[in-house]
Design a protein around this motif. Sequence first.
Motif, PDB file in Angstrom:
ATOM      1  N   VAL A 283       9.913 -12.488 -15.357  1.00 21.96           N
ATOM      2  CA  VAL A 283       8.659 -11.778 -15.104  1.00 21.96           C
ATOM      3  C   VAL A 283       8.642 -11.351 -13.645  1.00 21.96           C
ATOM      4  O   VAL A 283       8.828 -12.182 -12.744  1.00 21.96           O
ATOM      5  N   VAL A 284       8.448 -10.069 -13.416  1.00 19.03           N
ATOM      6  CA  VAL A 284       8.376  -9.538 -12.049  1.00 19.03           C
ATOM      7  C   VAL A 284       6.955  -9.036 -11.810  1.00 19.03           C
ATOM      8  O   VAL A 284       6.540  -8.043 -12.415  1.00 19.03           O
ATOM      9  N   PRO A 285       6.182  -9.712 -10.963  1.00 15.15           N
ATOM     10  CA  PRO A 285       4.820  -9.233 -10.679  1.00 15.15           C
ATOM     11  C   PRO A 285       4.855  -8.089  -9.675  1.00 15.15           C
ATOM     12  O   PRO A 285       5.679  -8.072  -8.761  1.00 15.15           O
ATOM     13  N   ARG A 286       3.972  -7.146  -9.850  1.00 16.18           N
ATOM     14  CA  ARG A 286       3.872  -5.997  -8.952  1.00 16.18           C
ATOM     15  C   ARG A 286       2.461  -5.916  -8.398  1.00 16.18           C
ATOM     16  O   ARG A 286       1.478  -6.137  -9.110  1.00 16.18           O
ATOM     17  N   GLY A 287       2.401  -5.563  -7.122  1.00 12.68           N
ATOM     18  CA  GLY A 287       1.104  -5.471  -6.461  1.00 12.68           C
ATOM     19  C   GLY A 287       0.732  -4.038  -6.130  1.00 12.68           C
ATOM     20  O   GLY A 287       0.899  -3.143  -6.963  1.00 12.68           O
ATOM     21  N   GLU A 288       0.299  -3.819  -4.887  1.00 18.51           N
ATOM     22  CA  GLU A 288      -0.174  -2.499  -4.466  1.00 18.51           C
ATOM     23  C   GLU A 288       0.744  -1.850  -3.446  1.00 18.51           C
ATOM     24  O   GLU A 288       0.453  -0.756  -2.957  1.00 18.51           O
ATOM     25  N   HIS A 289       1.848  -2.532  -3.111  1.00 21.45           N
ATOM     26  CA  HIS A 289       2.749  -2.032  -2.065  1.00 21.45           C
ATOM     27  C   HIS A 289       4.139  -1.791  -2.620  1.00 21.45           C
ATOM     28  O   HIS A 289       4.608  -2.513  -3.498  1.00 21.45           O
ATOM     29  N   GLU A 290       4.789  -0.791  -2.055  1.00 22.48           N
ATOM     30  CA  GLU A 290       6.203  -0.598  -2.303  1.00 22.48           C
ATOM     31  C   GLU A 290       6.985  -1.568  -1.403  1.00 22.48           C
ATOM     32  O   GLU A 290       6.418  -2.156  -0.478  1.00 22.48           O
ATOM     33  N   VAL A 301       2.716   2.518  -8.018  1.00 26.72           N
ATOM     34  CA  VAL A 301       3.890   1.809  -7.534  1.00 26.72           C
ATOM     35  C   VAL A 301       5.057   2.205  -8.438  1.00 26.72           C
ATOM     36  O   VAL A 301       5.035   1.944  -9.637  1.00 26.72           O
ATOM     37  N   LEU A 302       6.088   2.844  -7.880  1.00 28.55           N
ATOM     38  CA  LEU A 302       7.111   3.485  -8.688  1.00 28.55           C
ATOM     39  C   LEU A 302       8.489   2.852  -8.602  1.00 28.55           C
ATOM     40  O   LEU A 302       9.351   3.145  -9.436  1.00 28.55           O
ATOM     41  N   THR A 303       8.748   2.009  -7.616  1.00 30.46           N
ATOM     42  CA  THR A 303      10.091   1.455  -7.483  1.00 30.46           C
ATOM     43  C   THR A 303      10.396   0.488  -8.622  1.00 30.46           C
ATOM     44  O   THR A 303       9.507  -0.108  -9.220  1.00 30.46           O
ATOM     45  N   SER A 304      11.670   0.322  -8.903  1.00 28.94           N
ATOM     46  CA  SER A 304      12.108  -0.485 -10.039  1.00 28.94           C
ATOM     47  C   SER A 304      11.873  -1.973  -9.817  1.00 28.94           C
ATOM     48  O   SER A 304      11.921  -2.473  -8.683  1.00 28.94           O
ATOM     49  N   ALA A 305      11.663  -2.689 -10.921  1.00 28.60           N
ATOM     50  CA  ALA A 305      11.581  -4.149 -10.856  1.00 28.60           C
ATOM     51  C   ALA A 305      12.883  -4.743 -10.351  1.00 28.60           C
ATOM     52  O   ALA A 305      12.903  -5.854  -9.811  1.00 28.60           O
ATOM     53  N   LEU A 306      14.007  -4.002 -10.500  1.00 27.34           N
ATOM     54  CA  LEU A 306      15.306  -4.504 -10.083  1.00 27.34           C
ATOM     55  C   LEU A 306      15.569  -4.280  -8.607  1.00 27.34           C
ATOM     56  O   LEU A 306      16.576  -4.786  -8.078  1.00 27.34           O
ATOM     57  N   SER A 307      14.709  -3.523  -7.933  1.00 27.77           N
ATOM     58  CA  SER A 307      14.865  -3.339  -6.497  1.00 27.77           C
ATOM     59  C   SER A 307      14.753  -4.699  -5.805  1.00 27.77           C
ATOM     60  O   SER A 307      13.904  -5.523  -6.167  1.00 27.77           O
TER      61      SER A 307
END
Length: 883
Positions: A283-290, A301-307
């Motif tokens: 599970v990769v959580p994403r917030g409001e920042h790149e 937010v557009l960058t990949s979870a694999l970044s």
Amino acid sequence: MKRRVRLVRRAGAIRRGGAGFVRRAGLVRRTGAGRARPAGPAPRERAGLGRRSAGAEAGVRRHRRRLRLGVGCLLAAVVLALLPLPEGADRARAAAVESSAVTKSGTEGKYDDFSSLEVTVHQTRGLTWQGVKVSWTGGRPAPKSGTKFNFLQIMQCWGDDPQQGPDRSQCEFGNEARVPPGSGRLVYPETDPEEAGTGDTVPDDYGRPYVPFRPVTGDPTSSPYDSTYFGAGDTNSLAWLPNDGNGEGETVFELKSALEAEYLGCGARTTPDGKVRPCWLVVVPRGEHEPDGVSDPGRAVLTSALSKTNWDRRIVFPLAFEPVTQACDPDKPERVITGSELATDAITSWQGALCRDATHRFTYTQSGEPAAREVLTSPGTGSAGMAMTVDPVRPPEGASPVVHAPVAVSGLSIGFVWMYEKGSFNYLPLKDVRLNQRLLAKALTQSYGSSLVASQENLPEYLGKNPRYLVADPEFRKLNPEFEGQDRHSPIGMVVTSENTDSARMLWRYILADADAKKFLAGEPDPWGMRINEKYTEAAIAWDDLDYFPKADLTATDVPCSPAGAGQSMKRTGLEVVPYALDMHEAAVKVRRGDIGSVYECVVDLNTAKWSGVERPSPVDQRQLGVLDVVNAERYQLSSAALPNADGQYVKPTEASLLQAVARMPESAVAGVRTPDPARMTDGAYPLTAVVYAAARLDQAEDARRDYARVLRYAAGEGQRQGTASGELPYGYAPLPTALREQARKAAEQLEKGAPDPEADSGGPEAQGAAGAGPGGAGGPGGGPGGGGRAAGSPAGAPGGGRAGTGAGGGADPDASAAAGTADPTETDPAKQNVAKSGGITPAEALGLIRWVLLGVLIVGGVAGLAGPLMLRFSARRAAAGG
């Protein structure tokens, strides 16, 4: 009457403490002045007693308490001896299921803090191809503006590092449909400073770095869009799961074993000591920042979870899969079993245990029940010797008798995935939907426009006044008022299979048992003016014994598809909009994915229009439903619609409601074989419940009969232990009640004995034919002229025991069936029954032992309570007599 008076007086004496009680206690109180002395012994003796009684008030009270205690114990013993055992106590219960749920917390990142986030994977052991619930709390709410940030991304991976889990090249991720944010395998050093020098990326044809997918075996992917291993239609990765308004959320993740995803190898890879290697849920959580710290409230937010920076915030869960290796030596000869899909999951789970120490392996060929019965009654070389069926097998005249044995309790579910919009970009999974028989009839007859065409403008004229969607139907709204304003958030149709099955017949019988639904199918409008699709009345479909789901409307309608304004259109039929599923398992998978295989989407490429399959929707847009079996609905964590039973009570399929239905089922025309009856489904019984029977011919070779009897014994014993491991009864089945287990064991005995010798005894019902196949053959319900004997294996006094058929053309008498105990509610219990784990002792046996021990204790206590005062009186008399 005298006895009653005596008891009343005694009670009065006890309540008031009167002279009668004192005398019975063997004591004499001092009398007041003027009271006559009773005649008695000499004054000296009376004086002696008087001296003793003068100081005995406390003793009298103690003796009274003892007497009350003694009488109370004896009365309690009588009540305990007569008290019936609680309902369902005649079955062994399963041990409590140990939860394998795991909860983990997030960590603080460079720009977004996920340390308050808690994610729970609700099952991490005993896994197969199935759905697993994932829920989370403690995140930040996703914005109502619709901008895509504050969400989770989930993927399945393989990897051998027991501490760190997988690396990012070992995860199935990317190639999702509709390109949600952060869904690709491309990574950019200019937006993620941590990517510099990672060394595990390769450039694509345009020089852009990406993380290739490396399978367990085989070559890595050659581009970020390489779909060699998984693509938009079958990937299980979920790249965009927005938090709700409370920072929480819930989804069901589709896990794949090595049988479905060889490239992940889950369940197939083993350690040197033979243990199955784990797979992983990441599970990769994403917030409001790149990753570079940029945050724009108006930009997703557009960058990949694999970044790299995003990947470093991952939460990793180990997953223990069941082994997928061969459960049996493939070189062993086969014993073929065929039949109902309702039995598929149970039989396939039991195969390994049945093969152990056996000379043959059991293979299961799934088919519609009518085809399975035909195989059994008209066998060919190498054909199956056992068939799984719901309706009974009735051999033709002169054919071998057939034995029936109950092996599984299951049923049908109207399963669904239905995301419900509650405010902009705030979606909740809907879990409670009510459907009645007329709504089912409407959905199954293509009477909603959405099941035929993609656009409102091109609806056929004969459907012009019908609601386009189920949700827009006033009848649906009346049952589900919370759907107001949700017209377009509706499934487009109901997914069904194309096979002829007893399950389909059961559903139509349920629909036809409702007067309103029956009138609708006959062409009468509902109270709001909706009518059945006229193609069904034109086809003059015989509903009464229908065993499939017809698609009578094959009209091709024009749907606009206009490249560069050319005004072109294409023709689609209902078969392409809502296609058939191969079976209920495939239907469940399609519903789980929210992708039923519709082919009506117009794709314009270089001024050329073409039709394409609809892309798999994102999780927040999934809304599909279908006719499924309860086991697969449970397996893929689908919600089930509540349906009305004969009481008008809306019931979902649960273990308790399935067993309530079994208890109320009458016998079919073949004694000992229960049949669904919607009119009897009361008191919480689920109306689409079925008992699956194993039917086998008695004229087979002795070794075949012995092997098939082994299947019946396993089904009646170890096979009823519920669980996820091989050999256990999958969840979604209800364990067989005691009477049905006993019936299956007796059927196994009959099968081993084989066909009765007609020369030995031609007079008894068992000699005349097993399972209702009398000398008249099939003939009609009841086994033809002359009726049929009881089902082989039906114990006397149990369902079907000792009951004859009803003669030519006559069905079994349901009232007589109920009177004979067929529908006795005490035969069922919602608890999980498990003979193996209880050591073969049912709760009735355990309670019986406890009851008799307690009964003995109460009797001894009662006798002791009464003996004390009596002994005192006896001793007092002896003292008085001896001076």
